[in-house]
Enzyme design. Structure first.
Site, PDB file in Angstrom:
ATOM      1  N   ASP A  40     -35.956  -4.515 -14.805  1.00  0.00           N
ATOM      2  CA  ASP A  40     -35.277  -3.505 -13.987  1.00  0.00           C
ATOM      3  C   ASP A  40     -34.627  -4.210 -12.806  1.00  0.00           C
ATOM      4  OD1 ASP A  40     -34.520  -0.973 -12.771  1.00  0.00           O
ATOM      5  OD2 ASP A  40     -36.087  -0.071 -14.004  1.00  0.00           O
TER       6      ASP A  40
ATOM      7  N   TYR B 145     -21.296  11.988 -15.764  1.00  0.00           N
ATOM      8  CA  TYR B 145     -22.365  11.509 -16.642  1.00  0.00           C
ATOM      9  C   TYR B 145     -22.043  11.848 -18.102  1.00  0.00           C
ATOM     10  CZ  TYR B 145     -27.201  11.533 -18.529  1.00  0.00           C
ATOM     11  OH  TYR B 145     -28.346  11.340 -19.264  1.00  0.00           O
TER      12      TYR B 145
END
Ligand code: AKB
Length: 349
Positions: A64, A172
């Site tokens: 991450d 999105y």
């Protein structure tokens, strides 16, 4: 024993006698070496644990942008990686001999509306990086999540079909729809084995979601336990498709495990489990916490929710690779409340 006397076992695939000394090599070959990008998020956290349980901790590299979740960071190999940095991802893939990438890094619907340029950059370019690594033969398989956000206000709202009008009205949704087209293109033109699911709203208790329109369905459980009060950012009768995380993880792992010939859709599969409104989830929680009071103050997310389907037809996923859900609203509520009521179970990032 085999013809030359060495101890053997019979292959379950073709019935051949194989020396035991080869067994380890076969398993090494068969076991995927996995990289999860965005492993500290709501889905990534649970996916990391499940994949490690299935394939062995050392075979699943979590990564991450920062060390956001101590559970994920401390439970096995972890690397800090920027999903927008092709060289970092390529180096990781090469140094760990990665075969499969799960690309979970993304900006979700509500956050993306606040930062459209970055949402487009992150959601599209991270996908191109992994698609190009697969095109170059450096990885074998990709999982990339799409969403019900690919649909828009002109899509049929109930039982939304796999193939239908798709005019997403959010940044999105536009990025997910474009991503689906690119996945199919890379599969058709370059033979890339990319697999995808259109997730509905996902509900889980281990890690909080970040920046989605369906997040109210997680928040309400936390607030019901903590305050017995919840102010919902959507209107009472807004019905949306939802799924418990256990089912979402099972679907993700199963689509990746399915034989290649069963994956007939290379854009993304519709996937469903249940649909409910804020009123209905509140009523279910009230069976366990009768004092719960819910008020409604719809904000900018209402318009996003109104543009999405209320229910989804996922028959293609069920037919092609055997998708089956387990949790309905009642079972999910029992499990959420049981787990959240235990002390110190919620990790917030
Ligand atoms: C969101 O609300 O943005 C996500 C999704 C449905 O993809 N949970």
């Amino acid at each position: 024993f085999g013809p030359s006397g060495q101890s053997c076992f019979r292959s379950r695939i073709d019935g051949m006698m194989i020396p035991y000394s080869f067994k380890k090599q076969i398993y090494l070959h068969m076991n995927p070496k996995i990289l999860i990008i965005g492993a500290c998020g709501q889905i990534g956290t649970e996916l990391t644990h499940q994949l490690r349980a299935l394939y062995g901790t050392e075979n699943v590299i979590a990564s991450d942008i920062r060390k956001l979740n101590t559970d994920v960071v401390n439970s096995g190999p972890f690397e800090v990686v920027n999903a927008l940095d092709f060289n970092q991802i390529e180096n990781l893939v090469e140094s760990h001999q990665i075969t499969d990438v799960y690309l979970m890094a993304a900006l979700l619907s509500a956050t993306a509306e606040k930062n459209p340029a970055f949402a487009w950059d992150l959601n599209m370019n991270s996908l191109f990086h992994v698609l190009n690594l697969a095109k170059a033969g450096k990885i074998k398989k990709i999982f990339w999540p799409s969403s019900i956000a690919v649909f828009g206000p002109t899509t049929p709202k109930e039982n939304t079909p796999q193939y239908t009008v798709m005019e997403p009205s959010t940044v999105y949704g536009i990025s997910k729809q474009a991503g689906e087209r690119w996945c199919e293109y890379y599969h058709n033109i370059f033979g890339v084995d990319v697999r995808s699911i259109r997730y509905p709203g996902l509900i889980s208790w281990t890690t909080l979601p970040g920046g989605g329109t369906t997040d109210y369905a997680v928040d309400i459980y936390h607030k019901a336990i903590a305050d017995k009060k919840y102010e919902c950012f959507l209107a009472a009768e807004t019905k949306m498709p939802m799924m418990y995380m256990d089912d979402a993880i099972a679907a993700t792992i199963n689509i990746m495990k399915a034989p290649v010939e069963q994956i007939k859709i290379r854009s993304s599969y519709n996937l469903a489990a249940m649909s409910f409104t804020p009123t209905e989830i509140a009523a279910e929680i009230k069976k366990h916490i009768p004092e719960l009071e819910v008020t409604y103050a719809p904000d900018f997310r209402q318009k996003i929710a109104d543009s999405w389907p209320a229910s989804i037809d996922d028959s293609r996923a069920r037919e092609d690779w055997g998708w089956k859900h387990e949790f309905d609203l009642e079972m999910m509520t029992v499990d959420m409340l049981k787990n959240l009521s235990k002390n110190n179970t919620v990790s917030i990032d």
